[in-house]
Enzyme design. Structure first.
Site, PDB file in Angstrom:
ATOM      1  N   ARG A   7      10.328  11.740   2.733  1.00 36.30           N
ATOM      2  CA  ARG A   7      11.010  10.732   3.576  1.00 36.30           C
ATOM      3  C   ARG A   7      11.404   9.499   2.771  1.00 36.30           C
ATOM      4  NH1 ARG A   7       7.763  13.841   5.968  1.00 36.30           N
ATOM      5  NH2 ARG A   7       7.780  14.367   8.195  1.00 36.30           N
ATOM      6  N   SER A  23       0.326  -2.152   5.604  1.00 40.24           N
ATOM      7  CA  SER A  23       1.039  -2.133   6.896  1.00 40.24           C
ATOM      8  C   SER A  23       0.352  -3.006   7.940  1.00 40.24           C
ATOM      9  CB  SER A  23       1.134  -0.699   7.407  1.00 40.24           C
ATOM     10  OG  SER A  23       1.906   0.070   6.501  1.00 40.24           O
ATOM     11  N   PHE A  58       0.879  -1.185   0.000  1.00 37.87           N
ATOM     12  CA  PHE A  58       0.000   0.000   0.000  1.00 37.87           C
ATOM     13  C   PHE A  58       0.913   1.231   0.000  1.00 37.87           C
ATOM     14  CE2 PHE A  58      -4.535   0.825   0.885  1.00 37.87           C
ATOM     15  CZ  PHE A  58      -4.522   2.202   0.984  1.00 37.87           C
ATOM     16  N   HIS A 100      -9.360   5.538   8.838  1.00 35.99           N
ATOM     17  CA  HIS A 100      -8.817   4.595   9.837  1.00 35.99           C
ATOM     18  C   HIS A 100      -7.288   4.682   9.908  1.00 35.99           C
ATOM     19  CE1 HIS A 100      -8.872   2.373   6.089  1.00 35.99           C
ATOM     20  NE2 HIS A 100      -8.152   1.403   6.568  1.00 35.99           N
ATOM     21  N   THR A 150      -7.752   8.973   4.679  1.00 35.00           N
ATOM     22  CA  THR A 150      -8.007   7.721   5.418  1.00 35.00           C
ATOM     23  C   THR A 150      -8.630   8.017   6.774  1.00 35.00           C
ATOM     24  OG1 THR A 150      -6.037   6.827   4.410  1.00 35.00           O
ATOM     25  CG2 THR A 150      -6.907   5.646   6.331  1.00 35.00           C
ATOM     26  N   GLU A 178      -0.809  -5.837   7.748  1.00 37.05           N
ATOM     27  CA  GLU A 178      -0.377  -7.243   7.664  1.00 37.05           C
ATOM     28  C   GLU A 178       1.073  -7.464   8.128  1.00 37.05           C
ATOM     29  OE1 GLU A 178      -2.251  -5.865   5.073  1.00 37.05           O
ATOM     30  OE2 GLU A 178      -3.941  -6.883   6.008  1.00 37.05           O
ATOM     31  N   ALA A 211       4.018   2.587   4.806  1.00 40.82           N
ATOM     32  CA  ALA A 211       3.714   4.026   4.761  1.00 40.82           C
ATOM     33  C   ALA A 211       2.224   4.179   4.992  1.00 40.82           C
ATOM     34  CB  ALA A 211       4.093   4.589   3.389  1.00 40.82           C
ATOM     35  N   VAL A 212       1.894   4.830   6.104  1.00 40.41           N
ATOM     36  CA  VAL A 212       0.483   5.077   6.415  1.00 40.41           C
ATOM     37  C   VAL A 212       0.230   6.565   6.179  1.00 40.41           C
ATOM     38  CG1 VAL A 212      -1.335   4.812   8.122  1.00 40.41           C
ATOM     39  CG2 VAL A 212       0.604   3.251   8.148  1.00 40.41           C
ATOM     40  N   PHE A 260      10.942  -0.680  13.391  1.00 34.81           N
ATOM     41  CA  PHE A 260       9.680  -0.056  12.980  1.00 34.81           C
ATOM     42  C   PHE A 260       9.974   1.001  11.905  1.00 34.81           C
ATOM     43  CE2 PHE A 260       5.357   0.848  13.230  1.00 34.81           C
ATOM     44  CZ  PHE A 260       5.124   2.212  13.350  1.00 34.81           C
TER      45      PHE A 260
HETATM   46  O1  LIG Z   1       0.042   0.538   4.620  1.00 35.81           O
HETATM   47  C1  LIG Z   1      -1.036   1.128   4.592  1.00 35.81           C
HETATM   48  N1  LIG Z   1      -2.196   0.412   4.605  1.00 35.81           N
HETATM   49  C2  LIG Z   1      -3.389   1.055   4.573  1.00 35.81           C
HETATM   50  N2  LIG Z   1      -4.515   0.297   4.583  1.00 35.81           N
HETATM   51  C3  LIG Z   1      -4.499  -1.117   4.247  1.00 35.81           C
HETATM   52  C4  LIG Z   1      -4.230  -1.977   5.484  1.00 35.81           C
HETATM   53  O2  LIG Z   1      -2.843  -1.902   5.834  1.00 35.81           O
HETATM   54  C5  LIG Z   1      -4.549  -3.460   5.167  1.00 35.81           C
HETATM   55  O3  LIG Z   1      -3.696  -3.886   4.120  1.00 35.81           O
HETATM   56  C6  LIG Z   1      -5.980  -3.631   4.729  1.00 35.81           C
HETATM   57  O4  LIG Z   1      -6.839  -3.036   5.694  1.00 35.81           O
HETATM   58  C7  LIG Z   1      -6.335  -5.121   4.596  1.00 35.81           C
HETATM   59  O5  LIG Z   1      -6.144  -5.767   5.820  1.00 35.81           O
HETATM   60  C8  LIG Z   1      -3.451   2.458   4.522  1.00 35.81           C
HETATM   61  N3  LIG Z   1      -4.660   3.176   4.462  1.00 35.81           N
HETATM   62  O6  LIG Z   1      -5.788   2.600   4.670  1.00 35.81           O
HETATM   63  O7  LIG Z   1      -4.658   4.397   4.154  1.00 35.81           O
HETATM   64  C9  LIG Z   1      -2.210   3.184   4.499  1.00 35.81           C
HETATM   65  O8  LIG Z   1      -2.152   4.444   4.450  1.00 35.81           O
HETATM   66  N4  LIG Z   1      -1.057   2.484   4.544  1.00 35.81           N
END
Ligand SMILES: O=c1[nH]c(NC[C@H](O)[C@H](O)[C@H](O)CO)c([N+](=O)[O-])c(=O)[nH]1
Length: 151
Positions: free
Chosen positions: A125, A54, A22, A86, A84, A56, A78-79, A111
């Protein structure tokens, strides 16, 4: 007084990298930076495992740490808050999960999950101003060697 600190020498180290797909524009760059760092510090073996996002990372990091095959695991993700809702859920869960894996297994899990407001902050970054992947890889080398020294 005895002082311990981990060296940056990758000789003899086996490292695993778990990377969330992601926001791949960011995590892919961070992965490149980390692999560049490991290569230039003579790490013996690097295994890369890709996961959907992330969220997972902790499960796979645990599996790798428990295998006993690696001196350390580097978690890259990267979140991006952006739109988003959540964001906090994902970010908090990943941080907690990664920390727990380190404590449960005794294997350092670094981390390397950046949490940013928007993609541009992420790019800063992930290669524009700095490559956090390279920096997190240095922490991985240090912790892998420190844990060997403290055994
Ligand atoms: O790594 C990320 N996963 C994100 N979501 C997916 C999450 O990590 C899972 O893969 C998904 O929910 C399935 O379990 C993100 N957002 O939702 O925005 C994000 O910004 N970064």
């Amino acid at each position: 007084v005895r002082t311990f600190e981990g060296s940056f020498d990758g000789k003899g180290l086996r490292i695993a990298v778990v990377v969330g797909r992601f926001n791949d524009l960011l995590t892919g760059q961070m992965l490149e930076g980390a692999l560049d760092c490991f290569r230039r510090h003579n790490v013996d073996a690097v295994d890369v495992v890709k996961v959907p996002g992330s969220f997972e990372i902790p499960l796979v990091a645990k599996k790798l740490a428990e295998s006993g095959k690696y001196n350390a695991v580097l978690a890259l993700g990267a979140v991006v808050r952006g739109e988003t809702k959540h964001f906090d859920l994902v970010a908090n869960e990943v941080a907690k999960g990664v920390a727990n894996v380190s404590l449960q297994t005794g294997v350092p899990v670094i981390f390397g999950v950046i949490t940013v407001e928007d993609e541009l902050q992420g790019l800063d970054r992930a290669g524009i101003k700095a490559n956090k992947g390279f920096e997190y890889a240095m922490a991985t080398l240090e912790m892998a060697n420190l844990m060997k020294e403290l055994k």
